[in-house]
Design a protein around this motif. Structure first.
Motif, short mmCIF file in Angstrom:
data_model
loop_
_atom_site.label_atom_id
_atom_site.label_comp_id
_atom_site.label_asym_id
_atom_site.label_seq_id
_atom_site.Cartn_x
_atom_site.Cartn_y
_atom_site.Cartn_z
N ILE A 1 0.84 -1.20 0.00
CA ILE A 1 0.00 0.00 0.00
C ILE A 1 0.87 1.25 0.00
O ILE A 1 0.64 2.19 -0.76
CB ILE A 1 -0.96 0.00 1.20
CG1 ILE A 1 -1.98 -1.13 1.04
CG2 ILE A 1 -1.66 1.35 1.33
CD1 ILE A 1 -2.81 -1.40 2.28
N ASP A 2 1.90 1.27 0.83
CA ASP A 2 2.73 2.46 0.97
C ASP A 2 3.64 2.68 -0.22
O ASP A 2 3.71 3.77 -0.77
CB ASP A 2 3.56 2.33 2.25
CG ASP A 2 4.22 3.63 2.64
OD1 ASP A 2 3.71 4.71 2.29
OD2 ASP A 2 5.27 3.57 3.31
N HIS A 3 4.35 1.65 -0.65
CA HIS A 3 5.35 1.80 -1.71
C HIS A 3 4.84 1.41 -3.09
O HIS A 3 5.39 1.87 -4.08
CB HIS A 3 6.57 0.93 -1.40
CG HIS A 3 7.34 1.38 -0.20
ND1 HIS A 3 8.17 2.47 -0.22
CD2 HIS A 3 7.40 0.87 1.05
CE1 HIS A 3 8.72 2.61 0.97
NE2 HIS A 3 8.27 1.66 1.76
N GLY A 4 3.85 0.55 -3.17
CA GLY A 4 3.42 0.03 -4.46
C GLY A 4 2.24 0.75 -5.08
O GLY A 4 2.34 1.33 -6.16
N ILE A 5 1.12 0.71 -4.40
CA ILE A 5 -0.12 1.29 -4.92
C ILE A 5 0.01 2.81 -4.99
O ILE A 5 0.39 3.46 -4.03
CB ILE A 5 -1.33 0.90 -4.03
CG1 ILE A 5 -1.48 -0.63 -3.94
CG2 ILE A 5 -2.61 1.56 -4.52
CD1 ILE A 5 -1.85 -1.31 -5.22
#
Length: 183
Positions: free
Chosen positions: A52-56
């Motif tokens: 969630i933090d780095h990818g999306i």
């Protein structure tokens, strides 16, 4: 239960970060030793937070890239030769390899010359180095000051391992392998 328990967490964590994300689960019918399941719970949550933090991406960024505003995180499990293989995959932007190399150089994990000669697998493997982060400072969302090395150590303590692969603009996939039972 190990996979399904994260359904609500994904939406909550995404909303807290101004993002939209849904969790898809497959293979939730795999039977795991209770102790293995318990010891995989935190590494899985760490990887979901990381996705969630780095990818999306933020919804506007996703729309500009021709993607739906809502990102998808897929958790899948399958039994293979006495092991459970669990994948945590997002449909985000993928790992910024140049940033990984720059941060590794800044953190004195390797030199610029060494960074130029790394194979893809070696470069992505730096994500599991103790203390490695692509962020200048820890935040509450994914790292909280704890890196992916904790995920790797947790899997190794179980007699398993973790691997990562990434495709630019299409996402990142972490694959965890652990024994189905500890006996």
């Amino acid at each position: 239960r190990l996979l399904n328990r994260h359904l609500r967490a994904v939406r909550t964590l995404a909303r807290e970060n101004g993002k939209e994300a849904a969790l898809q689960v497959s293979g939730a019918n795999i039977s795991l030793d209770r102790q293995v399941s318990r010891r995989l719970a935190d590494p899985l949550l760490h990887l979901i937070r990381n996705s969630i933090d780095h990818g999306i991406e933020l919804p506007a960024v996703r729309l500009a890239a021709g993607k739906p505003a809502e990102g998808t995180i897929t958790l899948s499990a399958e039994a293979r030769d006495g092991f459970v293989v669990i994948s945590v995959e997002d449909d985000g932007h993928g790992v910024d390899r140049q940033m990984v190399a720059q941060r590794a150089i800044a953190q004195h994990l390797l030199t610029a010359d060494e960074a130029e000669n790394l194979r893809e697998e070696q470069l992505l493997g730096l994500l599991f180095a103790p203390g490695f982060s692509t962020r200048e400072s820890a935040d509450e969302m994914s790292g909280r000051g704890v890196g992916l090395d904790v995920v790797k150590r947790s899997l190794e303590a179980l007699g398993g391992d973790v691997r990562v692969s990434s495709k630019d603009g299409r996402g990142t996939r972490f694959e965890l392998r652990a024994p189905l039972n500890l006996s």
